[in-house]
Design an enzyme around this catalytic site. Structure first.
Site, short mmCIF file in Angstrom:
data_model
loop_
_atom_site.label_atom_id
_atom_site.label_comp_id
_atom_site.label_asym_id
_atom_site.label_seq_id
_atom_site.Cartn_x
_atom_site.Cartn_y
_atom_site.Cartn_z
N ASP A 307 0.86 -1.17 0.00
CA ASP A 307 0.00 0.00 0.00
C ASP A 307 0.90 1.23 0.00
O ASP A 307 2.08 1.15 0.37
CB ASP A 307 -0.90 -0.03 1.25
CG ASP A 307 -1.81 1.19 1.32
OD1 ASP A 307 -2.41 1.54 0.29
OD2 ASP A 307 -1.90 1.78 2.40
N ASP A 496 -2.16 -0.49 5.87
CA ASP A 496 -2.43 0.05 7.20
C ASP A 496 -3.84 0.60 7.38
O ASP A 496 -4.21 1.02 8.47
CB ASP A 496 -1.42 1.16 7.54
CG ASP A 496 -1.78 2.49 6.89
OD1 ASP A 496 -2.25 2.48 5.73
OD2 ASP A 496 -1.61 3.53 7.54
N ASP A 500 -7.55 -1.78 3.49
CA ASP A 500 -6.58 -2.85 3.25
C ASP A 500 -6.99 -4.15 3.93
O ASP A 500 -6.46 -5.22 3.60
CB ASP A 500 -5.19 -2.44 3.77
CG ASP A 500 -4.65 -1.21 3.08
OD1 ASP A 500 -4.77 -1.14 1.84
OD2 ASP A 500 -4.12 -0.33 3.76
#
Length: 608
Positions: A307, A496, A500
């Site tokens: 990410d 995070d 996600d």
């Protein structure tokens, strides 16, 4: 009774009967000692039979079959001491493995806790009443106060400043205008606002993400364990040697001696110890691995999906540049901006105040403060009228910045400075990507809900060429499953945010940035980075590979020595009790080798 409690009870019972039998035997009560040891052997045999049945049902073949055969053999041939020793070794291995997996259960507790329980319903006369979020109806007018999480999807009645990073990955707060859509699960980063609910809390975006996580976890298959894979090779060899000894000599005691010597204690004890040691080392370096099976999977990582926001970047606005009019210093602009912004709850205001204090700039008090929601804040500092907020009007020639977030500072109605903010890249991100490739990772992907322009800028900075931008929570999960279908190795996802969580749960291994990330991500993940540094991921993978290697080596050493003991039993040099004692020495050697996992490597100490 819970499995963990049953394993502990077996450990205590088998240990107690073994040592009680030894004490009884020393007092010359040999028959009583044999009875006590027999009880210990039976205590191990009963659950071991259940483990075998479970393995057959799940179509797996593990090391427990040899333990059951050796227990049956020792009990039937009255080798009670050997049976009690085997029972204790079995119980010790189970307890070690349960301890290693103590944090492996993935609960949705934090996801559900974040889901708002209450909502502020606005009556037709403008008064407020607090209602349960589950009672929200389509068309209800609701109010969300500063710092609260939006309880349902809807459309804005007033403008709002929202922190949408948990859902979209966009690190900077967004100003949403009247009639724009607002999604459940986002945080109110400004003053209170009102909106009309477009669905119930049960059908909201956030509730949908919870269902995605539940679905992903249900479909995520466990990995094949090291011990079971090695047992597939070792069990047939042991049975062949035992059968050969019986056929050649005609003595069943020879076959039992072989089976006792073949009891896979290096697999039962040394492998879990190497894995637990690896987990301990990883935790020491800021990565909590939730179970031994996860460590084994992490050791085979081939594809890593990263990410952007909060993973490769810090995940929040920070001042990157300040431009000022002629004759005005950066510190002057920061002084006026921070002196006024200290009265604002806005996340950007907090970043400006923090930077000013870090630079040692003293802040003054302001008067006549007025904050226009979504536009800016104004007030009087000294004798000057200061405004901090959105840029309006023509841009002067000195203003050339192109940061995604710009804050104008006017002094007595004249634009005097502009503060540019970005979500800064972590200093260790580029080195981490290179280290992942050096550790054997074949491909690194950047997957983000942010825009392609921002994603490409970050990807270019860290050396990633495979970019996926504007990806939703369900889109991330689909991408993960696509990568899992294409590779024979392990797919690791790092993130995070709440968005996600489904992908973290769906992947072979999910890694959450737990230091600042959403608790939803931490709960859905298999590994949590507890330090605010992404290079802990490289440490975790390197340590997992080392622990995996040591586990294989310890098991290999143990099985080689067991093979020698097996032939000793087959040729009559070792009885069943002698084989049990020999196996204890073999265990010590294998365990000591497994414990070398705890030895620090130079790369770990250097922080690479």
């Amino acid at each position: 009774m819970k499995v963990k409690s049953a394993d502990h009870m077996l450990f205590y019972a088998s240990g107690f009967t073994l040592f009680l039998g030894i004490a009884t035997n020393l007092t010359s009560h040999h028959q009583w000692a044999q009875t006590i040891w027999a009880l210990g052997g039976i205590a191990g045999l009963v659950p071991a039979l259940k483990w075998i049945i479970d393995e057959i049902r799940s179509k797996q073949m593990g090391s427990d079959i040899l333990a059951v055969l050796s227990l049956l053999g020792t009990l039937l041939t009255s080798e009670m001491f050997a049976s009690s020793v085997i029972s204790l070794m079995l119980a010790t291995g189970r307890v070690l493995e349960r301890w290693a997996e103590g944090q492996a259960e993935r609960q949705l507790k934090s996801l559900l806790q974040r889901l708002p329980r209450k909502a502020h319903f606005v009556n037709p006369d403008g008064s407020l009443i607090e209602i349960d979020a589950e009672n929200i109806k389509i068309g209800d007018e609701l109010l969300v106060r500063s710092g609260e999480v939006v309880p349902a999807d809807g459309h804005l009645i007033t403008t709002a400043i929202l922190d949408e990073s948990a859902l979209t990955g966009e690190p900077l707060p967004r100003t949403r205008l009247i009639d724009e859509e607002v999604l459940s699960g986002v945080l109110n980063a400004g003053t209170q606002f009102r909106f009309t609910a477009s669905n119930t809390s049960q059908e909201s975006t956030y509730a949908g993400i919870i269902r995605l996580v539940q679905s992903a976890q249900a479909r995520s298959a466990p990995g094949v364990r090291i011990a079971n894979k090695m047992a597939l090779r070792f069990v047939p060899v042991a049975l062949l040697v035992a059968g050969g000894a019986w056929l050649i000599t005609g003595e069943v005691s020879r076959a039992v001696a072989v089976l006792v010597a073949a009891t896979p204690c290096p697999l039962i004890l040394a492998v879990p110890i190497a894995v637990v040691a690896g987990m301990s080392q990883a935790a020491k370096h800021g990565a909590v691995i939730k179970g031994g099976a996860i460590l084994e999977l992490l050791a085979r990582a081939e594809i890593v999906l990263l990410d952007k926001t909060g993973t490769l970047t810090h995940g929040g606005p920070a001042i990157s540049e300040i431009q000022t009019a002629l004759g005005i210093s950066e510190d002057t602009i920061l002084h006026f901006a921070a002196s006024l912004d200290q009265y604002s709850p806005h996340i950007v205001a907090k970043a400006i105040v923090s930077t000013s204090r870090n630079r040692g700039i003293d802040l003054d008090s302001a008067s006549d403060i007025y904050e226009e929601h979504g536009h800016g804040i104004s007030g009087v500092i000294g004798a000057k009228k200061i405004t901090v907020g959105q840029i309006s009007g023509e841009r002067p020639s000195w203003f050339t910045m192109k940061q995604p977030l710009l804050v104008a500072v006017t002094i007595d109605g004249v634009l005097s400075g502009v503060i540019g903010l970005t979500d800064p890249l972590r200093a260790e991100s580029r080195e981490m990507v290179s280290a992942l490739r050096a550790a054997g990772v074949k491909d690194v992907l950047l997957v983000t809900g942010d825009r392609m322009e921002t994603a490409r800028e970050v990807a270019d900075a860290v050396g990633i060429t495979n970019i996926h931008a504007s990806v939703t929570a369900s889109g991330k999960m689909d991408l993960v499953r696509s990568e899992m279908a294409k590779t024979k190795g392990v797919v690791v996802v790092v993130g995070d945010g709440i968005n996600d969580a489904p992908a973290l749960a769906a992947a072979h291994v999910g890694v959450a940035m737990g230091a600042r990330g959403a608790t939803a991500a931490s709960e859905a993940a298999d590994v949590v980075i507890v330090e605010d540094s992404i290079d802990r991921l490289t440490h975790a993978i390197s340590i997992a590979k080392k622990a995996h290697k040591k586990a294989l080596q310890a098991a290999g050493i143990g099985m080689f020595l067991s093979l020698i003991a097996m032939f000793g039993g087959g040729f009559g040099f070792l009885s069943a009790s002698g084989g049990a004692i020999a196996q204890e020495f073999i265990d010590v050697i294998a365990i000591l080798w497994a414990l070398t996992t705890l030895i620090e490597s130079p790369t770990a100490n250097s922080g690479v």
